[in-house]
Design an enzyme around this catalytic site. Structure first.
Site, PDB file in Angstrom:
ATOM      1  N   HIS A 101     -45.632  36.294  16.031  1.00 53.03           N
ATOM      2  CA  HIS A 101     -44.755  36.264  14.862  1.00 53.03           C
ATOM      3  C   HIS A 101     -44.098  34.890  14.770  1.00 53.03           C
ATOM      4  CE1 HIS A 101     -44.078  40.686  13.539  1.00 53.03           C
ATOM      5  NE2 HIS A 101     -45.304  40.522  14.002  1.00 53.03           N
ATOM      6  N   GLU A 103     -41.175  33.700  14.248  1.00 50.08           N
ATOM      7  CA  GLU A 103     -39.933  33.430  14.974  1.00 50.08           C
ATOM      8  C   GLU A 103     -40.210  33.146  16.452  1.00 50.08           C
ATOM      9  OE1 GLU A 103     -38.833  36.734  11.927  1.00 50.08           O
ATOM     10  OE2 GLU A 103     -40.591  36.031  13.026  1.00 50.08           O
ATOM     11  N   ARG A 107     -39.752  29.595  18.539  1.00 53.09           N
ATOM     12  CA  ARG A 107     -38.940  29.525  19.758  1.00 53.09           C
ATOM     13  C   ARG A 107     -39.750  28.959  20.925  1.00 53.09           C
ATOM     14  NH1 ARG A 107     -38.894  32.590  24.949  1.00 53.09           N
ATOM     15  NH2 ARG A 107     -36.898  32.004  25.886  1.00 53.09           N
ATOM     16  N   ARG A 108     -41.022  29.332  21.050  1.00 52.29           N
ATOM     17  CA  ARG A 108     -41.841  28.805  22.132  1.00 52.29           C
ATOM     18  C   ARG A 108     -42.095  27.308  21.944  1.00 52.29           C
ATOM     19  NH1 ARG A 108     -43.252  32.825  25.371  1.00 52.29           N
ATOM     20  NH2 ARG A 108     -44.723  31.550  26.559  1.00 52.29           N
ATOM     21  N   CYS A 156     -38.290  41.085  11.879  1.00 50.58           N
ATOM     22  CA  CYS A 156     -38.796  42.460  11.864  1.00 50.58           C
ATOM     23  C   CYS A 156     -37.944  43.331  12.785  1.00 50.58           C
ATOM     24  CB  CYS A 156     -40.258  42.490  12.284  1.00 50.58           C
ATOM     25  SG  CYS A 156     -40.564  42.001  14.004  1.00 50.58           S
ATOM     26  N   LYS A 307     -35.491  40.460  20.030  1.00 55.45           N
ATOM     27  CA  LYS A 307     -35.610  39.205  20.774  1.00 55.45           C
ATOM     28  C   LYS A 307     -34.511  38.218  20.383  1.00 55.45           C
ATOM     29  CE  LYS A 307     -40.529  39.451  21.870  1.00 55.45           C
ATOM     30  NZ  LYS A 307     -41.844  38.796  21.827  1.00 55.45           N
ATOM     31  N   LYS A 440     -47.508  31.090  28.302  1.00 54.88           N
ATOM     32  CA  LYS A 440     -46.662  31.121  29.499  1.00 54.88           C
ATOM     33  C   LYS A 440     -47.171  30.149  30.557  1.00 54.88           C
ATOM     34  CE  LYS A 440     -44.881  35.902  29.395  1.00 54.88           C
ATOM     35  NZ  LYS A 440     -45.656  36.516  28.278  1.00 54.88           N
ATOM     36  N   LYS A 475     -38.911  32.369  37.972  1.00 57.36           N
ATOM     37  CA  LYS A 475     -38.018  33.063  37.028  1.00 57.36           C
ATOM     38  C   LYS A 475     -36.915  33.805  37.780  1.00 57.36           C
ATOM     39  CE  LYS A 475     -39.885  35.537  33.719  1.00 57.36           C
ATOM     40  NZ  LYS A 475     -39.291  35.155  32.418  1.00 57.36           N
TER      41      LYS A 475
END
Length: 507
Positions: A101, A103, A107-108, A156, A307, A440, A475
């Protein structure tokens, strides 16, 4: 206090307008993004999102306003896309985009930009958006900078569950519901975004498309504000009962009534309450976590509303970059293009669900996100393309490709389809060439490159001397971020779907 119809106000004194942000993004889309990956004219539509850097003078950064505020605005990340992959197509190697999507793509791409800026700061090569923090190895955003997020459509999920009024077939004006009607309970509503793949679904068939008289072509034309913004009295607050929303009458011009809701294709997550599924305005329950729909193959991708609500507490930088930052990178404002819109739905979905979250680690907070709507319609949005094509042959479908653009010097563009670079064959999957630059594994590779460029004695405490190997281990080592995320899940998002750890064990 009753809520009135209208838009959210910009921070005072105003530094920019919603139309200026939208216009900048539309121009960037036309000039900087390639034809490859854009919708096929008169047959396909897409969604657009971007991150815009706002820079103002040092005096203004300190709150000194002795003259009209002058700011510079620059798009630093842009994304298009409407798709997400099903659970069966997910890969443990981190080399596929689960969610494309617009958005999420924007962001990525923003993460690529932040990694590049941290590299500049760490190597002292050029000016960076970051300055040294108070602790060794940590950086913070310069005080003269902020970031605004733009999306051509409401996110969404929960933010797109909006009352549908009777005075237009498909309202594109802000719709509000205040407490004067004296109703209580849950506001139920419906969205028309057409989330992922299935444009022939029952939800998509219920969509009621606007055909505005003044479309924005090439991002330059304003819609008639008088037609678009009839004077509307207060109705009620967010917390209408299902029955209340379905039957509430508003004394508007031409006796307008809330007749239905814009529905979302996003499904409630397991463990949450269910949508009632009743006719009309009683179809949805609001405030719930949702996953994006797939075509027969359920996805694990949370809705964009969910998100963005998470980014508003944890920041946009994610866990990996938090190793290098003294505080999270928050968005200062959100601008939505011309589409069905409700100020209350936006506030409920993006900040209201988290407003009581407390005991967050130092530096984390529930950001006070300013939300505004522009009068400018994205010319390759669903409703713009539908209006232009009249009754042309064939059905209107979402564009299958996604485009990422980031303000980085090397390979700023990335065009993907089905989660891989466009043109990837089945035989090529798994090769280095079949990795999106915002996947990723590639963002992890950029993170490790940044880390390796910093002398060990100058690395942040969370990484110095650590024997970490996998994406998951790096992470998890961002302890303050993980503490904040744990607090958010416990207090607001307990049913958030997390990918199993074995999907994060790549190196």
């Amino acid at each position: 206090m009753p809520v009135t119809f209208g838009r959210a106000l910009a921070p005072a004194p105003a530094m920019w307008t919603a139309d200026e942000i939208a216009q900048l993004c539309y121009e960037h889309y036309h000039v900087r993004l390639p034809k490859q990956g854009k919708p096929e004219p008169n047959r396909e539509w897409t969604l657009l999102a971007a991150v815009v850097k706002i820079q103002f003078t040092a005096d203004q950064a300190c709150g000194i306003y002795d003259k009209a505020i002058q700011v510079t605005k620059e798009v630093v990340s842009m994304g298009t896309g409407t798709k997400c992959i099903g659970q069966s197509k997910m890969r443990k190697s981190g080399d596929i985009l689960n969610d494309s999507h617009a958005e999420v793509i924007a962001r990525r791409g923003f993460l690529r930009y932040l990694l590049h800026q941290l590299q500049l700061a760490a190597t002292l090569e050029k000016d960076s958006i970051f300055i040294p923090g108070t602790h060794k190895g940590l950086w913070k955003l310069r005080p003269d900078l902020s970031f605004v997020f733009f999306s051509s459509h409401t996110p969404c999920g929960d933010a797109s569950i909006i009352p549908m009024l009777e005075f237009e077939e498909q309202p594109c004006c802000p719709v509000t519901i205040s407490s004067s009607a004296g109703a209580s309970g849950d506001l139920e509503a419906l969205e028309d975004k057409g989330d992922c793949d299935d444009t022939d679904s029952p939800v998509a068939k219920k969509m009621r498309l606007e055909t505005p008289s003044n479309l924005v072509m090439n991002g330059t034309t304003h819609c008639d504000k008088q037609e678009r913004h009839p004077v509307m009295p207060e109705v009620s607050s967010w917390n209408l009962t299902v029955q209340g929303l379905a039957t509430v009458k508003t004394k508007m011009p031409r006796d307008i009534t809330v007749v239905d809701i814009h529905r979302t294709g996003a499904k409630c997550v397991p463990g949450e309450a269910r949508d009632p599924g009743k006719p009309g305005a009683a179809y949805h329950q609001v405030g719930l976590l949702r996953v994006k729909p797939g075509r027969g193959d359920r996805t694990c991708s949370m809705s964009c509303s969910d998100k963005m609500a998470r980014w508003n507490v944890l920041g946009c930088q994610g866990a990996l970059l938090m190793h290098f930052l003294e505080e999270p990178i928050y968005l200062s404002a959100l601008v939505i293009g011309k589409c069905p819109y409700s100020q209350e739905a936006m506030q409920r979905a993006l900040t209201g669900r988290c407003q009581n979250v407390s005991a967050l680690p130092k530096g984390f907070r529930v950001q006070e996100l300013k939300t505004q709507q522009s009068d400018l319609l994205f010319e390759q949005s669903r409703c713009a393309v539908q209006a232009n094509r009249l009754d042309g042959p064939g059905r209107l479908v979402p564009c299958g490709a996604a485009i990422s653009w980031s303000a980085v010097p090397e390979h700023p563009l990335d065009v993907t389809a089905n989660g891989f670079p466009q043109g990837t064959t089945k035989k090529g999957i798994g090769s280095l060439q079949a990795r999106s630059r915002i996947s990723k594994v590639e963002l992890f590779r950029s993170f490790l490159k940044l880390l390796s460029s910093i002398a060990e004695d100058m690395q942040p405490d969370s990484l110095r001397g650590q024997k970490l190997d996998t994406y998951q281990e790096y992470k998890e080592a961002a302890s303050t971020y993980q503490e904040a995320w744990s607090t958010l899940r416990k207090q607001a998002f307990g049913f958030w779907i997390k990918n199993p750890p074995d999907y994060h064990q790549f190196k």
